[in-house]
Design a protein around this motif. Structure first.
Motif, PDB file in Angstrom:
ATOM      1  N   ARG A  87       0.817  -1.201   0.000  1.00 32.76           N
ATOM      2  CA  ARG A  87       0.000   0.000   0.000  1.00 32.76           C
ATOM      3  C   ARG A  87       0.858   1.261   0.000  1.00 32.76           C
ATOM      4  N   ASN A  88       1.967   1.229   0.714  1.00 35.75           N
ATOM      5  CA  ASN A  88       2.862   2.392   0.776  1.00 35.75           C
ATOM      6  C   ASN A  88       3.483   2.684  -0.584  1.00 35.75           C
ATOM      7  N   VAL A  89       3.833   1.650  -1.306  1.00 35.08           N
ATOM      8  CA  VAL A  89       4.409   1.832  -2.638  1.00 35.08           C
ATOM      9  C   VAL A  89       3.383   2.457  -3.583  1.00 35.08           C
ATOM     10  N   ALA A  90       2.165   1.947  -3.540  1.00 34.38           N
ATOM     11  CA  ALA A  90       1.100   2.485  -4.399  1.00 34.38           C
ATOM     12  C   ALA A  90       0.808   3.934  -4.039  1.00 34.38           C
ATOM     13  N   LEU A  91       0.760   4.242  -2.759  1.00 32.21           N
ATOM     14  CA  LEU A  91       0.508   5.611  -2.312  1.00 32.21           C
ATOM     15  C   LEU A  91       1.635   6.543  -2.747  1.00 32.21           C
ATOM     16  N   GLY A  92       2.859   6.068  -2.663  1.00 35.06           N
ATOM     17  CA  GLY A  92       4.007   6.861  -3.106  1.00 35.06           C
ATOM     18  C   GLY A  92       3.966   7.148  -4.598  1.00 35.06           C
ATOM     19  N   LEU A  93       3.587   6.179  -5.398  1.00 29.91           N
ATOM     20  CA  LEU A  93       3.471   6.377  -6.842  1.00 29.91           C
ATOM     21  C   LEU A  93       2.366   7.373  -7.190  1.00 29.91           C
ATOM     22  N   ILE A  94       1.261   7.277  -6.493  1.00 28.01           N
ATOM     23  CA  ILE A  94       0.154   8.206  -6.747  1.00 28.01           C
ATOM     24  C   ILE A  94       0.550   9.626  -6.372  1.00 28.01           C
ATOM     25  N   LEU A  95       1.183   9.807  -5.234  1.00 30.56           N
ATOM     26  CA  LEU A  95       1.600  11.142  -4.802  1.00 30.56           C
ATOM     27  C   LEU A  95       2.650  11.736  -5.734  1.00 30.56           C
ATOM     28  N   SER A  96       3.570  10.920  -6.208  1.00 31.21           N
ATOM     29  CA  SER A  96       4.590  11.441  -7.122  1.00 31.21           C
ATOM     30  C   SER A  96       3.987  11.810  -8.475  1.00 31.21           C
ATOM     31  N   ALA A  97       2.994  11.077  -8.933  1.00 29.14           N
ATOM     32  CA  ALA A  97       2.345  11.392 -10.205  1.00 29.14           C
ATOM     33  C   ALA A  97       1.550  12.685 -10.116  1.00 29.14           C
ATOM     34  N   VAL A  98       0.979  12.958  -8.953  1.00 30.06           N
ATOM     35  CA  VAL A  98       0.201  14.179  -8.761  1.00 30.06           C
ATOM     36  C   VAL A  98       1.109  15.386  -8.553  1.00 30.06           C
ATOM     37  N   SER A  99       2.234  15.211  -7.880  1.00 24.67           N
ATOM     38  CA  SER A  99       3.083  16.347  -7.542  1.00 24.67           C
ATOM     39  C   SER A  99       3.987  16.792  -8.687  1.00 24.67           C
ATOM     40  N   VAL A 100       4.283  15.966  -9.658  1.00 20.74           N
ATOM     41  CA  VAL A 100       5.176  16.332 -10.761  1.00 20.74           C
ATOM     42  C   VAL A 100       4.634  17.491 -11.584  1.00 20.74           C
ATOM     43  N   PRO A 101       3.353  17.526 -11.983  1.00 18.97           N
ATOM     44  CA  PRO A 101       2.864  18.675 -12.742  1.00 18.97           C
ATOM     45  C   PRO A 101       2.915  19.973 -11.948  1.00 18.97           C
ATOM     46  N   CYS A 102       2.878  19.907 -10.637  1.00 20.19           N
ATOM     47  CA  CYS A 102       2.917  21.112  -9.819  1.00 20.19           C
ATOM     48  C   CYS A 102       4.291  21.765  -9.833  1.00 20.19           C
ATOM     49  N   LEU A 103       5.329  21.048 -10.196  1.00 21.46           N
ATOM     50  CA  LEU A 103       6.676  21.604 -10.200  1.00 21.46           C
ATOM     51  C   LEU A 103       6.926  22.521 -11.387  1.00 21.46           C
ATOM     52  N   ALA A 104       6.173  22.375 -12.452  1.00 19.44           N
ATOM     53  CA  ALA A 104       6.362  23.209 -13.638  1.00 19.44           C
ATOM     54  C   ALA A 104       5.710  24.570 -13.432  1.00 19.44           C
ATOM     55  N   GLN A 105       6.398  25.623 -13.845  1.00 17.45           N
ATOM     56  CA  GLN A 105       5.885  26.983 -13.745  1.00 17.45           C
ATOM     57  C   GLN A 105       5.583  27.479 -15.147  1.00 17.45           C
ATOM     58  N   THR A 106       4.423  28.047 -15.353  1.00 14.81           N
ATOM     59  CA  THR A 106       4.029  28.557 -16.652  1.00 14.81           C
ATOM     60  C   THR A 106       4.631  29.935 -16.877  1.00 14.81           C
ATOM     61  N   VAL A 107       5.156  30.169 -18.066  1.00 16.45           N
ATOM     62  CA  VAL A 107       5.728  31.460 -18.429  1.00 16.45           C
ATOM     63  C   VAL A 107       4.703  32.195 -19.282  1.00 16.45           C
ATOM     64  N   LEU A 108       4.297  33.372 -18.825  1.00 18.58           N
ATOM     65  CA  LEU A 108       3.300  34.165 -19.526  1.00 18.58           C
ATOM     66  C   LEU A 108       3.968  35.068 -20.559  1.00 18.58           C
ATOM     67  N   LYS A 109       3.181  35.530 -21.535  1.00 20.45           N
ATOM     68  CA  LYS A 109       3.715  36.430 -22.555  1.00 20.45           C
ATOM     69  C   LYS A 109       3.551  37.891 -22.158  1.00 20.45           C
ATOM     70  N   SER A 110       2.673  38.194 -21.223  1.00 18.28           N
ATOM     71  CA  SER A 110       2.518  39.564 -20.731  1.00 18.28           C
ATOM     72  C   SER A 110       2.226  39.530 -19.237  1.00 18.28           C
ATOM     73  N   GLU A 111       2.561  40.613 -18.573  1.00 16.17           N
ATOM     74  CA  GLU A 111       2.381  40.699 -17.131  1.00 16.17           C
ATOM     75  C   GLU A 111       0.897  40.885 -16.805  1.00 16.17           C
ATOM     76  N   PRO A 112       0.365  40.122 -15.837  1.00 15.13           N
ATOM     77  CA  PRO A 112      -1.056  40.264 -15.495  1.00 15.13           C
ATOM     78  C   PRO A 112      -1.323  41.596 -14.794  1.00 15.13           C
TER      79      PRO A 112
END
Length: 79
Positions: free
Chosen positions: A2-27
């Motif tokens: 169960r710990n391995v499965a939970l670790g895989l799920i958490l890592s799959a969810v957290s990876v997209p959060c590490l990317a920062q979007t670069v905007l073309k104009s300041e909000p």
């Protein structure tokens, strides 16, 4: 097991959060202490403008920072 499965799920969810979007104009509206990255002509090639929102009455903080290509994706900003 169960710990391995939970670790895989958490890592799959957290990876997209590490990317920062670069905007073309300041909000126009930016919450206090919120950080956005902007690709504009004010910074030299290979760098982006890092804008940090400020509380009422203070100016936003703007700094040119270098950014690795794997850390961000280019997106369109809506004015």
């Amino acid at each position: 097991m169960r710990n391995v499965a939970l670790g895989l799920i958490l890592s799959a969810v957290s990876v997209p959060c590490l990317a920062q979007t670069v905007l073309k104009s300041e909000p126009l509206i930016l919450a206090p202490y919120e950080v956005v990255l902007v690709q504009d002509a004010s910074c030299p090639t290979g760098k982006v403008l890092k804008v940090t929102g400020a509380i009422r009455g203070l100016h936003r903080r703007k700094v040119c920072v270098s950014l690795a290509s794997e850390q961000a994706s280019l997106a369109t900003a809506t004015p």
